[in-house]
Design a protein around this motif. Sequence first.
Motif, PDB file in Angstrom:
ATOM      1  N   ARG A 169      12.246 -19.866   8.657  1.00  0.00           N
ATOM      2  CA  ARG A 169      13.101 -20.748   9.452  1.00  0.00           C
ATOM      3  C   ARG A 169      14.293 -19.994  10.033  1.00  0.00           C
ATOM      4  NH1 ARG A 169      17.602 -22.636   6.461  1.00  0.00           N
ATOM      5  NH2 ARG A 169      17.598 -21.960   4.285  1.00  0.00           N
ATOM      6  N   MET A 170      14.524 -18.757   9.571  1.00  0.00           N
ATOM      7  CA  MET A 170      15.600 -17.933  10.130  1.00  0.00           C
ATOM      8  C   MET A 170      15.177 -17.234  11.416  1.00  0.00           C
ATOM      9  SD  MET A 170      18.127 -18.479   8.220  1.00  0.00           S
ATOM     10  CE  MET A 170      18.374 -19.280   6.630  1.00  0.00           C
ATOM     11  N   GLY A 171      13.876 -17.338  11.769  1.00  0.00           N
ATOM     12  CA  GLY A 171      13.439 -16.800  13.043  1.00  0.00           C
ATOM     13  C   GLY A 171      12.689 -15.489  12.974  1.00  0.00           C
ATOM     14  N   TYR A 172      12.333 -15.055  11.777  1.00  0.00           N
ATOM     15  CA  TYR A 172      11.605 -13.796  11.661  1.00  0.00           C
ATOM     16  C   TYR A 172      10.421 -13.941  10.719  1.00  0.00           C
ATOM     17  CZ  TYR A 172      15.246 -13.568   7.958  1.00  0.00           C
ATOM     18  OH  TYR A 172      16.116 -13.861   6.936  1.00  0.00           O
ATOM     19  N   VAL A 173       9.582 -12.888  10.677  1.00  0.00           N
ATOM     20  CA  VAL A 173       8.500 -12.784   9.699  1.00  0.00           C
ATOM     21  C   VAL A 173       8.923 -11.684   8.739  1.00  0.00           C
ATOM     22  CG1 VAL A 173       6.058 -12.289   9.333  1.00  0.00           C
ATOM     23  CG2 VAL A 173       6.773 -13.558  11.361  1.00  0.00           C
ATOM     24  N   SER A 174       9.139 -12.035   7.483  1.00  0.00           N
ATOM     25  CA  SER A 174       9.868 -11.167   6.566  1.00  0.00           C
ATOM     26  C   SER A 174       8.998 -10.145   5.853  1.00  0.00           C
ATOM     27  CB  SER A 174      10.600 -12.026   5.530  1.00  0.00           C
ATOM     28  OG  SER A 174       9.668 -12.740   4.740  1.00  0.00           O
ATOM     29  N   ASN A 175       9.669  -9.192   5.219  1.00  0.00           N
ATOM     30  CA  ASN A 175       9.025  -8.265   4.304  1.00  0.00           C
ATOM     31  C   ASN A 175       8.584  -9.013   3.053  1.00  0.00           C
ATOM     32  OD1 ASN A 175       9.944  -6.387   6.123  1.00  0.00           O
ATOM     33  ND2 ASN A 175      11.127  -5.196   4.667  1.00  0.00           N
ATOM     34  N   SER A 176       7.593  -8.461   2.364  1.00  0.00           N
ATOM     35  CA  SER A 176       7.141  -9.031   1.101  1.00  0.00           C
ATOM     36  C   SER A 176       6.564  -7.908   0.250  1.00  0.00           C
ATOM     37  CB  SER A 176       6.080 -10.105   1.353  1.00  0.00           C
ATOM     38  OG  SER A 176       5.858 -10.884   0.204  1.00  0.00           O
ATOM     39  N   PRO A 177       6.839  -7.889  -1.056  1.00  0.00           N
ATOM     40  CA  PRO A 177       6.324  -6.797  -1.884  1.00  0.00           C
ATOM     41  C   PRO A 177       4.818  -6.906  -2.085  1.00  0.00           C
ATOM     42  CG  PRO A 177       7.364  -8.451  -3.266  1.00  0.00           C
ATOM     43  CD  PRO A 177       7.626  -8.860  -1.844  1.00  0.00           C
ATOM     44  N   MET A 219      24.773  -2.784  -5.942  1.00  0.00           N
ATOM     45  CA  MET A 219      23.537  -2.437  -5.248  1.00  0.00           C
ATOM     46  C   MET A 219      23.194  -0.994  -5.624  1.00  0.00           C
ATOM     47  SD  MET A 219      24.362  -4.012  -1.446  1.00  0.00           S
ATOM     48  CE  MET A 219      22.660  -3.819  -0.901  1.00  0.00           C
ATOM     49  N   VAL A 220      22.117  -0.813  -6.372  1.00  0.00           N
ATOM     50  CA  VAL A 220      21.777   0.506  -6.907  1.00  0.00           C
ATOM     51  C   VAL A 220      20.516   1.024  -6.230  1.00  0.00           C
ATOM     52  CG1 VAL A 220      21.154   1.810  -8.970  1.00  0.00           C
ATOM     53  CG2 VAL A 220      22.885   0.001  -9.115  1.00  0.00           C
ATOM     54  N   ARG A 221      20.629   2.168  -5.593  1.00  0.00           N
ATOM     55  CA  ARG A 221      19.467   2.799  -4.954  1.00  0.00           C
ATOM     56  C   ARG A 221      18.568   3.392  -6.028  1.00  0.00           C
ATOM     57  NH1 ARG A 221      18.621   4.189   0.402  1.00  0.00           N
ATOM     58  NH2 ARG A 221      17.007   5.763   0.744  1.00  0.00           N
ATOM     59  N   THR A 222      17.286   3.083  -5.971  1.00  0.00           N
ATOM     60  CA  THR A 222      16.344   3.521  -6.996  1.00  0.00           C
ATOM     61  C   THR A 222      15.086   4.091  -6.349  1.00  0.00           C
ATOM     62  OG1 THR A 222      15.230   1.367  -7.162  1.00  0.00           O
ATOM     63  CG2 THR A 222      17.148   1.720  -8.581  1.00  0.00           C
ATOM     64  N   ARG A 223      14.325   4.785  -7.154  1.00  0.00           N
ATOM     65  CA  ARG A 223      13.037   5.325  -6.738  1.00  0.00           C
ATOM     66  C   ARG A 223      11.963   4.498  -7.438  1.00  0.00           C
ATOM     67  NH1 ARG A 223      11.057  10.258  -4.736  1.00  0.00           N
ATOM     68  NH2 ARG A 223       9.089  10.977  -5.647  1.00  0.00           N
ATOM     69  N   VAL A 224      11.200   3.732  -6.655  1.00  0.00           N
ATOM     70  CA  VAL A 224      10.260   2.755  -7.213  1.00  0.00           C
ATOM     71  C   VAL A 224       8.825   3.215  -6.959  1.00  0.00           C
ATOM     72  CG1 VAL A 224       9.475   0.362  -7.154  1.00  0.00           C
ATOM     73  CG2 VAL A 224      11.914   0.898  -6.885  1.00  0.00           C
ATOM     74  N   THR A 225       8.041   3.240  -8.015  1.00  0.00           N
ATOM     75  CA  THR A 225       6.618   3.555  -7.917  1.00  0.00           C
ATOM     76  C   THR A 225       5.818   2.303  -8.271  1.00  0.00           C
ATOM     77  OG1 THR A 225       7.069   5.820  -8.632  1.00  0.00           O
ATOM     78  CG2 THR A 225       4.772   5.081  -8.714  1.00  0.00           C
ATOM     79  N   GLY A 226       4.869   1.938  -7.402  1.00  0.00           N
ATOM     80  CA  GLY A 226       3.998   0.806  -7.682  1.00  0.00           C
ATOM     81  C   GLY A 226       4.173  -0.381  -6.770  1.00  0.00           C
ATOM     82  N   VAL A 227       5.166  -0.321  -5.885  1.00  0.00           N
ATOM     83  CA  VAL A 227       5.426  -1.427  -4.951  1.00  0.00           C
ATOM     84  C   VAL A 227       5.609  -0.870  -3.547  1.00  0.00           C
ATOM     85  CG1 VAL A 227       7.069  -3.228  -4.282  1.00  0.00           C
ATOM     86  CG2 VAL A 227       6.457  -2.949  -6.684  1.00  0.00           C
ATOM     87  N   ASP A 228       4.970  -1.507  -2.584  1.00  0.00           N
ATOM     88  CA  ASP A 228       5.181  -1.154  -1.184  1.00  0.00           C
ATOM     89  C   ASP A 228       5.660  -2.400  -0.441  1.00  0.00           C
ATOM     90  OD1 ASP A 228       5.331   0.406   1.058  1.00  0.00           O
ATOM     91  OD2 ASP A 228       3.208   0.940   1.109  1.00  0.00           O
ATOM     92  N   ILE A 229       5.979  -2.232   0.835  1.00  0.00           N
ATOM     93  CA  ILE A 229       6.514  -3.321   1.646  1.00  0.00           C
ATOM     94  C   ILE A 229       5.424  -3.836   2.583  1.00  0.00           C
ATOM     95  CG2 ILE A 229       8.223  -3.984   3.365  1.00  0.00           C
ATOM     96  CD1 ILE A 229      10.046  -1.813   2.211  1.00  0.00           C
ATOM     97  N   GLY A 230       5.035  -5.093   2.386  1.00  0.00           N
ATOM     98  CA  GLY A 230       4.070  -5.749   3.244  1.00  0.00           C
ATOM     99  C   GLY A 230       4.725  -6.795   4.118  1.00  0.00           C
TER     100      GLY A 230
END
Length: 271
Positions: free
Chosen positions: A100-108, A82-93
């Motif tokens: 079905r796991m019971g949540y509303v998930s993150n999506s790029p 698992m490598v921590r990176t600095r990402v430009t161009g993507v946010d979390i929506g």
Amino acid sequence: MPPEEDRTLRALGLEKAPREHPLLYPGAWPRDSGLLNGDRLLPLDRLVYEDRVPVLAVGSNACPGQLRHKMAESGIITPVPMVRTRVTGVDIGVSAHVSRMGYVSNSPVRAPETVRELFVLWLDARQLAVIDASEGVPRPDGNFHRAWLPAPDVRVELADGSTLPGAYAYVNRHGVLHDGTGVPRGHPGQRALLADLLVNVPGLRELFGVSPEEFCARARADLRLCARGTRLFAEEKLVTVCGLERYVGSERYGRPGTGASSAPLPRQGRG
């Protein structure tokens, strides 16, 4: 990194899986890069793994407890870098579906000017198949596609200043929720998100109850109810595109370890 005896996920506060604790979604993320090996997060000896493929994690795939849960469910015990990176161009929506796991998930979502600290998972063939399956990639009715996000459209910078030629990400087939103006909304955390949706989305309380706890309990118990909630988002015109749909169907690598692809060598420097 804590001393050897303190590198268990429990000691690091990383052991809880959102699959079992949906209101904790997306789960706790590590502070630094590490090698997930069973129930421990160990130091990495490198940032790039030439025999594996890079997968960008924007949700619970960056939670070691969730990753361990997914792998163990399929009998996979091999370590996951698992490598921590600095990402430009993507946010979390916010995904426009009820899991079905019971949540509303993150999506790029596409966000050309946004810079985020995100994890890249380096997965071998079996691990990739497990994560693909967990995201519904192989199923025609699955929730996500896996898409290759190329540089320079998406910049993935490692701690040494080098950059990857791109990374895979899971793009939602249903789209993402917008903020009322057509712009993808951000994900404020599961409890806050569900509380807001239950107040502001007509009909959602009739399906899932009046509290985040009730929402999670009902969603986990009923696949058809999850599908109904997903349709409700679309019916209420709460859904927009994520901006990454253009990359769906793209392939940068074949299956890792098969020789079907070139190694994902990083680019040097910051230019």
